[in-house]
Design a protein around this motif. Structure first.
Motif, PDB file in Angstrom:
ATOM      1  N   HIS A   1      -4.688  -8.800   5.957  1.00  0.00           N
ATOM      2  CA  HIS A   1      -3.556  -9.708   6.200  1.00  0.00           C
ATOM      3  C   HIS A   1      -2.304  -8.928   6.603  1.00  0.00           C
ATOM      4  CE1 HIS A   1      -6.057 -12.878   4.551  1.00  0.00           C
ATOM      5  NE2 HIS A   1      -6.218 -12.172   3.445  1.00  0.00           N
ATOM      6  N   VAL A   2      -2.486  -7.941   7.489  1.00  0.00           N
ATOM      7  CA  VAL A   2      -1.350  -7.177   8.008  1.00  0.00           C
ATOM      8  C   VAL A   2      -1.475  -7.090   9.524  1.00  0.00           C
ATOM      9  CG1 VAL A   2      -1.078  -5.787   5.919  1.00  0.00           C
ATOM     10  CG2 VAL A   2      -2.557  -4.953   7.760  1.00  0.00           C
ATOM     11  N   HIS A   3      -0.432  -6.569  10.165  1.00  0.00           N
ATOM     12  CA  HIS A   3      -0.430  -6.433  11.621  1.00  0.00           C
ATOM     13  C   HIS A   3      -1.362  -5.293  12.037  1.00  0.00           C
ATOM     14  CE1 HIS A   3       1.138  -5.786  15.712  1.00  0.00           C
ATOM     15  NE2 HIS A   3       1.557  -7.037  15.624  1.00  0.00           N
ATOM     16  N   VAL A   4      -1.947  -5.411  13.218  1.00  0.00           N
ATOM     17  CA  VAL A   4      -2.854  -4.391  13.740  1.00  0.00           C
ATOM     18  C   VAL A   4      -2.164  -3.028  13.789  1.00  0.00           C
ATOM     19  CG1 VAL A   4      -4.127  -3.634  15.790  1.00  0.00           C
ATOM     20  CG2 VAL A   4      -4.272  -6.000  15.072  1.00  0.00           C
ATOM     21  N   SER A   5      -0.888  -3.007  14.173  1.00  0.00           N
ATOM     22  CA  SER A   5      -0.168  -1.733  14.285  1.00  0.00           C
ATOM     23  C   SER A   5      -0.045  -1.037  12.930  1.00  0.00           C
ATOM     24  CB  SER A   5       1.217  -1.954  14.894  1.00  0.00           C
ATOM     25  OG  SER A   5       2.011  -2.786  14.066  1.00  0.00           O
ATOM     26  N   THR A   6       0.033  -1.819  11.842  1.00  0.00           N
ATOM     27  CA  THR A   6       0.114  -1.232  10.498  1.00  0.00           C
ATOM     28  C   THR A   6      -1.189  -0.518  10.160  1.00  0.00           C
ATOM     29  OG1 THR A   6       1.624  -2.975   9.755  1.00  0.00           O
ATOM     30  CG2 THR A   6       0.492  -1.722   8.045  1.00  0.00           C
ATOM     31  N   VAL A   7      -2.322  -1.158  10.462  1.00  0.00           N
ATOM     32  CA  VAL A   7      -3.625  -0.541  10.200  1.00  0.00           C
ATOM     33  C   VAL A   7      -3.792   0.705  11.064  1.00  0.00           C
ATOM     34  CG1 VAL A   7      -6.122  -0.870  10.213  1.00  0.00           C
ATOM     35  CG2 VAL A   7      -4.639  -2.773   9.611  1.00  0.00           C
ATOM     36  N   SER A   8      -3.382   0.605  12.316  1.00  0.00           N
ATOM     37  CA  SER A   8      -3.513   1.744  13.225  1.00  0.00           C
ATOM     38  C   SER A   8      -2.742   2.951  12.699  1.00  0.00           C
ATOM     39  CB  SER A   8      -3.002   1.361  14.623  1.00  0.00           C
ATOM     40  OG  SER A   8      -3.145   2.434  15.520  1.00  0.00           O
ATOM     41  N   ARG A   9      -1.535   2.700  12.191  1.00  0.00           N
ATOM     42  CA  ARG A   9      -0.734   3.792  11.631  1.00  0.00           C
ATOM     43  C   ARG A   9      -1.377   4.349  10.359  1.00  0.00           C
ATOM     44  NH1 ARG A   9       3.483   0.098  13.396  1.00  0.00           N
ATOM     45  NH2 ARG A   9       4.727   1.074  15.033  1.00  0.00           N
ATOM     46  N   ALA A  10      -1.950   3.472   9.546  1.00  0.00           N
ATOM     47  CA  ALA A  10      -2.586   3.912   8.299  1.00  0.00           C
ATOM     48  C   ALA A  10      -3.825   4.764   8.574  1.00  0.00           C
ATOM     49  CB  ALA A  10      -2.962   2.698   7.448  1.00  0.00           C
ATOM     50  N   LEU A  11      -4.472   4.552   9.723  1.00  0.00           N
ATOM     51  CA  LEU A  11      -5.684   5.302  10.071  1.00  0.00           C
ATOM     52  C   LEU A  11      -5.372   6.648  10.722  1.00  0.00           C
ATOM     53  CD1 LEU A  11      -7.786   2.423  11.705  1.00  0.00           C
ATOM     54  CD2 LEU A  11      -8.229   3.472   9.496  1.00  0.00           C
ATOM     55  N   ARG A  12      -4.175   6.769  11.276  1.00  0.00           N
ATOM     56  CA  ARG A  12      -3.851   7.920  12.116  1.00  0.00           C
ATOM     57  C   ARG A  12      -4.056   9.256  11.391  1.00  0.00           C
ATOM     58  NH1 ARG A  12       0.324  11.307  12.483  1.00  0.00           N
ATOM     59  NH2 ARG A  12       0.789  12.272  14.501  1.00  0.00           N
ATOM     60  N   ASN A  13      -4.928  10.102  11.957  1.00  0.00           N
ATOM     61  CA  ASN A  13      -5.186  11.454  11.448  1.00  0.00           C
ATOM     62  C   ASN A  13      -5.452  11.499   9.942  1.00  0.00           C
ATOM     63  OD1 ASN A  13      -5.160  12.845  13.851  1.00  0.00           O
ATOM     64  ND2 ASN A  13      -2.989  13.340  13.755  1.00  0.00           N
ATOM     65  N   LYS A  14      -6.185  10.509   9.447  1.00  0.00           N
ATOM     66  CA  LYS A  14      -6.527  10.499   8.021  1.00  0.00           C
ATOM     67  C   LYS A  14      -8.042  10.554   7.870  1.00  0.00           C
ATOM     68  CE  LYS A  14      -2.298   8.180   6.636  1.00  0.00           C
ATOM     69  NZ  LYS A  14      -1.755   7.956   7.975  1.00  0.00           N
ATOM     70  N   TYR A  15      -8.485  11.245   6.821  1.00  0.00           N
ATOM     71  CA  TYR A  15      -9.902  11.548   6.646  1.00  0.00           C
ATOM     72  C   TYR A  15     -10.338  11.274   5.208  1.00  0.00           C
ATOM     73  CZ  TYR A  15      -9.148  14.128  11.000  1.00  0.00           C
ATOM     74  OH  TYR A  15      -8.815  14.474  12.287  1.00  0.00           O
ATOM     75  N   VAL A  16     -11.651  11.133   5.036  1.00  0.00           N
ATOM     76  CA  VAL A  16     -12.221  11.008   3.684  1.00  0.00           C
ATOM     77  C   VAL A  16     -13.364  12.001   3.530  1.00  0.00           C
ATOM     78  CG1 VAL A  16     -11.577   8.627   3.122  1.00  0.00           C
ATOM     79  CG2 VAL A  16     -13.620   9.050   4.499  1.00  0.00           C
ATOM     80  N   GLN A  17     -13.502  12.501   2.304  1.00  0.00           N
ATOM     81  CA  GLN A  17     -14.594  13.420   1.971  1.00  0.00           C
ATOM     82  C   GLN A  17     -15.799  12.586   1.540  1.00  0.00           C
ATOM     83  OE1 GLN A  17     -14.289  17.145   1.486  1.00  0.00           O
ATOM     84  NE2 GLN A  17     -16.487  16.876   1.672  1.00  0.00           N
ATOM     85  N   THR A  18     -16.951  12.772   2.200  1.00  0.00           N
ATOM     86  CA  THR A  18     -18.171  12.051   1.853  1.00  0.00           C
ATOM     87  C   THR A  18     -19.326  13.039   1.724  1.00  0.00           C
ATOM     88  OG1 THR A  18     -19.081  11.709   4.075  1.00  0.00           O
ATOM     89  CG2 THR A  18     -17.316  10.208   3.376  1.00  0.00           C
ATOM     90  N   LYS A  19     -20.479  12.549   1.335  1.00  0.00           N
ATOM     91  CA  LYS A  19     -21.644  13.445   1.235  1.00  0.00           C
ATOM     92  C   LYS A  19     -22.097  13.915   2.613  1.00  0.00           C
ATOM     93  CE  LYS A  19     -25.116   9.723   1.045  1.00  0.00           C
ATOM     94  NZ  LYS A  19     -26.196   9.126   0.216  1.00  0.00           N
ATOM     95  N   TYR A  20     -21.583  13.288   3.671  1.00  0.00           N
ATOM     96  CA  TYR A  20     -21.913  13.701   5.032  1.00  0.00           C
ATOM     97  C   TYR A  20     -20.854  14.636   5.616  1.00  0.00           C
ATOM     98  CZ  TYR A  20     -24.862   9.601   4.434  1.00  0.00           C
ATOM     99  OH  TYR A  20     -25.764   8.681   3.953  1.00  0.00           O
ATOM    100  N   GLY A  21     -19.863  14.999   4.805  1.00  0.00           N
ATOM    101  CA  GLY A  21     -18.790  15.855   5.288  1.00  0.00           C
ATOM    102  C   GLY A  21     -17.466  15.116   5.323  1.00  0.00           C
TER     103      GLY A  21
END
Length: 429
Positions: free
Chosen positions: A326-346
């Protein structure tokens, strides 16, 4: 009464600026966030300690040689390629396709149309009506704002995409943009006969729009990657554990409270720096809460991937993720920018989990990435003296993996992967 209105307006302007700064901080990667806080702490003696350095150093020591999860050697798609890929989800008349493709190729890197409609029609030997229809198709693509001819139109497209379609918006953006730049709430409210609360909301929405949407599709890759969180399974449930550097805590030097005794100037200085610390707490909370919500939805939507690997990736778009939150697309895009998660696949970029989807001939959706990965593997292990044709790849996908797609789709994905045709791959003994 007038004095109260002016006071409230100034207060609101400060709140708006604070919101804009919070949105900017939301875009920071973990490394950028660390550097940003360190710079602030140099100018603010109240900040005694920022608690993330030890854990950050530990992570770099243990994971510096870890290879990030790569997208099967797939070449980086340009903004133009990404937009053309989206066209496969739309029904476009055969005679319109070359006109639409020409329009996409005529966009500047910012996403704005870099040619007049008259020139477009002339170059494509077509009518203005078809050019205008083609422009509407391009402007329906993601991210919203693509294909705009002016800043006003770019913002208007984004607002309409978010459900804001008031009749006066176009006039405001085309004829009174200076009122938005000045955040003149009272003037906007008076001009369009709306209350100040609605005017404030409108200005905030406009400030949240991206002025150059094409840049969202051409982001630089971080040189050194550190994740926001680790995702692992414990007791049958997927657990998201955030690292301290993504949610840093700030310790305040309480001895500065004694500055109050040194006079009005010291008290004023102390008040200013205290407000800065309060603001920093606010924007860090906004960033961590937004990123946390995004990651939780991604884990929920891509649970099969975390269970079984890339073959089970599901189609997921930026717009769908924004709708869930329930947020603007641009907010999600900014939240995703150059961000990573550690998983069992790397270590995986969050944007990896947003996958375009295609409908199979049986009607079932499948992530395009999965199909590309399988095509890559089939070619990798084929008989080099008898390489697989596109038709043979199509048949193998159907028989071995239950994926039912057209031969032309196989050809399209093969070309996107930079794989030559079977004739060019054939090796002589």
């Amino acid at each position: 009464m007038k004095q109260k209105i002016v006071h409230e307006q100034i207060l609101q302007q400060k709140m708006n600026k604070s919101l804009i700064q919070a949105i900017n901080v939301l875009q920071f990667s973990s490394l950028e966030l660390i550097e940003y806080i360190k710079q602030l702490s140099k100018d603010n003696p109240l900040i005694e300690e920022v608690n993330f350095d030890y854990e950050f150093a530990n992570y770099k020591k243990n994971y510096s040689d870890q290879v990030s999860y790569e997208e099967i050697n797939e070449r980086k798609l340009s903004m133009y390629d990404q937009l053309k890929e989206q066209l496969y989800t739309l029904k476009i008349a055969k005679d319109m396709k070359p006109i639409v493709y020409f329009g996409i190729d005529s966009l500047a890197d910012t996403g704005y149309l870099d040619i007049s409609l008259e020139e477009w029609a002339k170059r494509c030997h077509t009518s203005m009506e078809k050019v205008e229809q083609s422009l509407q198709l391009i402007q329906s693509l993601e991210p919203a704002g693509i294909g705009a001819r002016t800043l006003s139109e770019c913002i208007l497209l984004q607002l309409r995409n978010n459900g804001n379609d008031e009749a006066y918006l176009q006039d405001l953006l085309e004829n009174h943009l200076e009122l938005i730049a000045e955040e003149n709430i009272a003037a906007i409210a008076e001009q369009y006969d709306i209350n100040e609360e609605k005017a404030v909301h409108l200005v905030n929405m406009i400030k949240g729009c991206h002025p150059k949407p094409g840049q969202l599709m051409n982001e630089p890759v971080a040189e050194f990657v550190i994740p926001e969180a680790s995702i692992s399974k414990e007791g049958g449930e997927w657990i998201i554990a955030f690292y301290k550097w993504s949610k840093p805590t700030i310790t305040i030097d309480k001895s500065y409270k004694e500055l109050n005794r040194l006079g009005q100037e010291a008290e004023s200085y102390l008040k200013e720096k205290t407000l800065q610390v309060d603001w920093l707490h606010h924007v860090l909370s906004y960033r961590s809460n937004t990123v946390e919500r995004v990651i939780k939805i991604i884990v929920e939507k891509q649970t099969l991937f975390f269970e079984h690997g890339y073959y089970m990736l599901q189609p997921l778009t930026l717009q769908k993720l924004a709708n869930e939150l329930h947020v603007h697309v641009s907010t999600v895009s900014r939240a995703l920018r150059n961000k990573y998660v550690q998983t069992k696949y790397g270590v995986i970029p969050l944007k990896f989990f947003l996958q375009s989807g295609i409908k199979q001939q049986n009607g079932k959706p499948i992530a395009a990435f999965v199909v590309k990965k399988l095509i890559h593997e089939l070619v990798e292990h084929e008989n080099k003296q008898k390489p697989l044709s596109d038709e043979a790849i199509k048949t193998k996908l159907q028989d071995e993996f239950g994926i039912n797609i057209a031969r032309r789709t196989v050809m399209k994905y093969r070309e996107q992967l930079g794989i030559p045709s079977s004739m060019k791959r054939k090796q002589r003994r």
